[in-house]
Design a protein around this motif. Structure first.
Motif, mmCIF file in Angstrom:
data_model
loop_
_atom_site.group_PDB
_atom_site.id
_atom_site.type_symbol
_atom_site.label_atom_id
_atom_site.label_comp_id
_atom_site.label_asym_id
_atom_site.label_seq_id
_atom_site.Cartn_x
_atom_site.Cartn_y
_atom_site.Cartn_z
ATOM 1 N N ILE A 192 -61.415 -15.700 20.231
ATOM 2 C CA ILE A 192 -60.435 -16.788 20.327
ATOM 3 C C ILE A 192 -59.192 -16.385 19.518
ATOM 4 O O ILE A 192 -59.040 -16.770 18.351
ATOM 5 C CB ILE A 192 -61.003 -18.121 19.816
ATOM 6 N N PRO A 193 -58.289 -15.606 20.094
ATOM 7 C CA PRO A 193 -57.074 -15.211 19.367
ATOM 8 C C PRO A 193 -56.200 -16.429 19.058
ATOM 9 O O PRO A 193 -56.057 -17.329 19.891
ATOM 10 C CB PRO A 193 -56.373 -14.261 20.346
ATOM 11 N N ALA A 194 -55.620 -16.459 17.884
ATOM 12 C CA ALA A 194 -54.773 -17.584 17.495
ATOM 13 C C ALA A 194 -53.612 -17.779 18.468
ATOM 14 O O ALA A 194 -53.172 -18.909 18.713
ATOM 15 C CB ALA A 194 -54.252 -17.372 16.073
ATOM 16 N N GLU A 195 -53.109 -16.683 19.044
ATOM 17 C CA GLU A 195 -51.962 -16.778 19.951
ATOM 18 C C GLU A 195 -52.288 -17.555 21.222
ATOM 19 O O GLU A 195 -51.394 -18.068 21.902
ATOM 20 C CB GLU A 195 -51.476 -15.378 20.332
ATOM 21 N N PHE A 196 -53.579 -17.675 21.557
ATOM 22 C CA PHE A 196 -53.992 -18.412 22.747
ATOM 23 C C PHE A 196 -54.330 -19.871 22.449
ATOM 24 O O PHE A 196 -54.496 -20.662 23.379
ATOM 25 C CB PHE A 196 -55.198 -17.751 23.402
ATOM 26 N N GLY A 197 -54.461 -20.243 21.158
ATOM 27 C CA GLY A 197 -54.910 -21.583 20.831
ATOM 28 C C GLY A 197 -56.379 -21.752 21.188
ATOM 29 O O GLY A 197 -57.098 -20.795 21.448
ATOM 30 N N GLY A 198 -56.828 -23.013 21.206
ATOM 31 C CA GLY A 198 -58.195 -23.290 21.605
ATOM 32 C C GLY A 198 -59.237 -23.110 20.525
ATOM 33 O O GLY A 198 -60.426 -23.317 20.770
ATOM 34 N N GLY A 199 -58.809 -22.763 19.300
ATOM 35 C CA GLY A 199 -59.746 -22.565 18.208
ATOM 36 C C GLY A 199 -59.738 -23.725 17.234
ATOM 37 O O GLY A 199 -59.434 -24.870 17.590
ATOM 38 N N LEU A 200 -60.071 -23.435 15.999
ATOM 39 C CA LEU A 200 -60.150 -24.440 14.943
ATOM 40 C C LEU A 200 -59.136 -24.103 13.861
ATOM 41 O O LEU A 200 -58.994 -22.946 13.469
ATOM 42 C CB LEU A 200 -61.561 -24.463 14.335
ATOM 43 N N ALA A 201 -58.425 -25.126 13.378
ATOM 44 C CA ALA A 201 -57.527 -24.982 12.236
ATOM 45 C C ALA A 201 -58.087 -25.800 11.083
ATOM 46 O O ALA A 201 -58.698 -26.852 11.291
ATOM 47 C CB ALA A 201 -56.125 -25.459 12.586
ATOM 48 N N VAL A 202 -57.888 -25.338 9.870
ATOM 49 C CA VAL A 202 -58.337 -26.073 8.687
ATOM 50 C C VAL A 202 -57.170 -26.256 7.725
ATOM 51 O O VAL A 202 -56.188 -25.510 7.749
ATOM 52 C CB VAL A 202 -59.491 -25.337 7.968
ATOM 53 N N SER A 203 -57.308 -27.291 6.897
ATOM 54 C CA SER A 203 -56.359 -27.513 5.814
ATOM 55 C C SER A 203 -57.073 -27.158 4.515
ATOM 56 O O SER A 203 -57.889 -27.945 4.017
ATOM 57 C CB SER A 203 -55.906 -28.982 5.793
ATOM 58 N N PRO A 204 -56.837 -25.949 3.961
ATOM 59 C CA PRO A 204 -57.598 -25.485 2.801
ATOM 60 C C PRO A 204 -57.522 -26.456 1.624
ATOM 61 O O PRO A 204 -56.465 -27.016 1.323
ATOM 62 C CB PRO A 204 -56.931 -24.142 2.458
ATOM 63 N N ARG A 205 -58.663 -26.691 1.002
ATOM 64 C CA ARG A 205 -58.812 -27.534 -0.193
ATOM 65 C C ARG A 205 -58.461 -29.002 0.065
ATOM 66 O O ARG A 205 -58.298 -29.773 -0.877
ATOM 67 C CB ARG A 205 -57.974 -26.975 -1.360
ATOM 68 N N SER A 206 -58.363 -29.394 1.334
ATOM 69 C CA SER A 206 -57.967 -30.771 1.635
ATOM 70 C C SER A 206 -59.041 -31.795 1.281
ATOM 71 O O SER A 206 -58.754 -32.995 1.201
ATOM 72 C CB SER A 206 -57.597 -30.899 3.112
ATOM 73 N N HIS A 207 -60.280 -31.345 1.055
ATOM 74 C CA HIS A 207 -61.322 -32.291 0.633
ATOM 75 C C HIS A 207 -61.020 -32.859 -0.752
ATOM 76 O O HIS A 207 -61.616 -33.873 -1.149
ATOM 77 C CB HIS A 207 -62.697 -31.618 0.649
ATOM 78 N N ASN A 208 -60.085 -32.218 -1.475
ATOM 79 C CA ASN A 208 -59.646 -32.717 -2.786
ATOM 80 C C ASN A 208 -58.161 -33.070 -2.811
ATOM 81 O O ASN A 208 -57.594 -33.277 -3.879
ATOM 82 C CB ASN A 208 -59.931 -31.674 -3.881
ATOM 83 N N ALA A 209 -57.512 -33.143 -1.657
ATOM 84 C CA ALA A 209 -56.063 -33.369 -1.599
ATOM 85 C C ALA A 209 -55.694 -34.764 -2.109
ATOM 86 O O ALA A 209 -56.463 -35.720 -1.981
ATOM 87 C CB ALA A 209 -55.566 -33.200 -0.165
ATOM 88 N N SER A 210 -54.504 -34.871 -2.666
ATOM 89 C CA SER A 210 -54.040 -36.152 -3.211
ATOM 90 C C SER A 210 -53.862 -37.212 -2.131
ATOM 91 O O SER A 210 -53.919 -38.409 -2.402
ATOM 92 C CB SER A 210 -52.715 -35.945 -3.958
ATOM 93 N N TRP A 211 -53.672 -36.780 -0.888
ATOM 94 C CA TRP A 211 -53.427 -37.711 0.216
ATOM 95 C C TRP A 211 -54.687 -38.077 0.980
ATOM 96 O O TRP A 211 -54.629 -38.776 1.997
ATOM 97 C CB TRP A 211 -52.404 -37.127 1.198
ATOM 98 N N ARG A 212 -55.848 -37.621 0.535
ATOM 99 C CA ARG A 212 -57.042 -37.783 1.356
ATOM 100 C C ARG A 212 -57.426 -39.255 1.567
ATOM 101 O O ARG A 212 -57.880 -39.620 2.659
ATOM 102 C CB ARG A 212 -58.210 -36.996 0.775
ATOM 103 N N GLU A 213 -57.230 -40.114 0.556
ATOM 104 C CA GLU A 213 -57.577 -41.526 0.732
ATOM 105 C C GLU A 213 -56.688 -42.166 1.801
ATOM 106 O O GLU A 213 -57.145 -43.000 2.590
ATOM 107 C CB GLU A 213 -57.450 -42.276 -0.594
#
Length: 229
Positions: free
Chosen positions: A31-52
């Protein structure tokens, strides 16, 4: 595509008070990123200030009381971050990391890490058109949970709860003991031949019944959300 979200009810069987499990997202295709169709993550977002704020926007399981989901509470907004809070969706977009997945790659993340599926790019769409294939990259997810994690109480779309309402609020180990290997134990020790036979019975006989009940419950819950709008 499902926008920025955590693994709430519908994606994950247990309540938010249980110890967080791990999702293993497996690329079956390249699944090359240039084709899309994969998964994106937001690193460390489980502790982000905006999570609530994000939990509030998508009606996360994190907001449910101990009694669980009840009529009139938000449901079915898990994938709708861009509609619910466009500014926050843009903020999370600015943190995203995408990958060039190779077949067999596995991405491990906590259920509370914000992630999203990526739409196909124009290059990706052209690739599938050229090959005359269904425009979907194959991938698979496995959820690893602690045996003492508990199913949600209240309204529950999990198969074990749909087949027996007494399973609501039970630990995964308790469900396995009472009902069979709904949640196969992966460690320690090997899965027994008896468990394999019982899993076969679950898949062939009981899961189709649960799937039909789940579709009806989803339909009812989503109609309730539409009516409130």
């Amino acid at each position: 595509c499902c926008g920025w979200h955590v693994d709430d009810v519908g994606f994950w069987p247990t309540d938010a008070r249980s110890r967080p499990g791990v999702n293993a997202w497996i690329a079956i295709d390249d699944i090359p990123a240039e084709f899309g169709g994969g998964l994106a993550v937001s690193p460390r977002s489980h502790n982000a200030s905006w999570r609530e704020r994000a939990y509030e926007a998508i009606g996360s399981t994190r907001l449910y009381p101990e009694e669980g989901l009840a009529p009139g509470m938000p449901f079915g907004k898990t994938c709708d971050m861009e509609e619910a809070d466009p500014d926050l969706a843009k903020t999370i977009d600015g943190t995203k990391k995408v990958f060039d997945f190779r077949r067999g790659d596995v991405l491990f993340h906590t259920r509370w890490l914000f992630h999203r599926s990526m739409p196909l790019t124009s290059d990706g769409e052209e690739r599938f058109q050229r090959l005359d294939m269904e425009p979907t990259f194959k991938r698979y997810s496995i959820r690893y949970e602690y045996a003492d994690s508990r199913l949600l109480k209240g309204i529950n779309v999990e198969f074990a709860a749909l087949l027996n309402s007494e399973n609501k609020g039970r630990t995964l180990a308790e469900v396995n003991k009472a009902e069979g290997p709904f949640y196969p134990k992966c460690w320690p020790g090997a899965v027994s031949d008896n468990d394999i036979d019982r899993m076969d019975d679950l898949v062939r006989e009981k899961f189709p019944i649960a799937e039909a009940r789940r579709k009806e419950l989803f339909k009812t819950l989503m109609q309730g959300n539409t009516a409130k709008k």
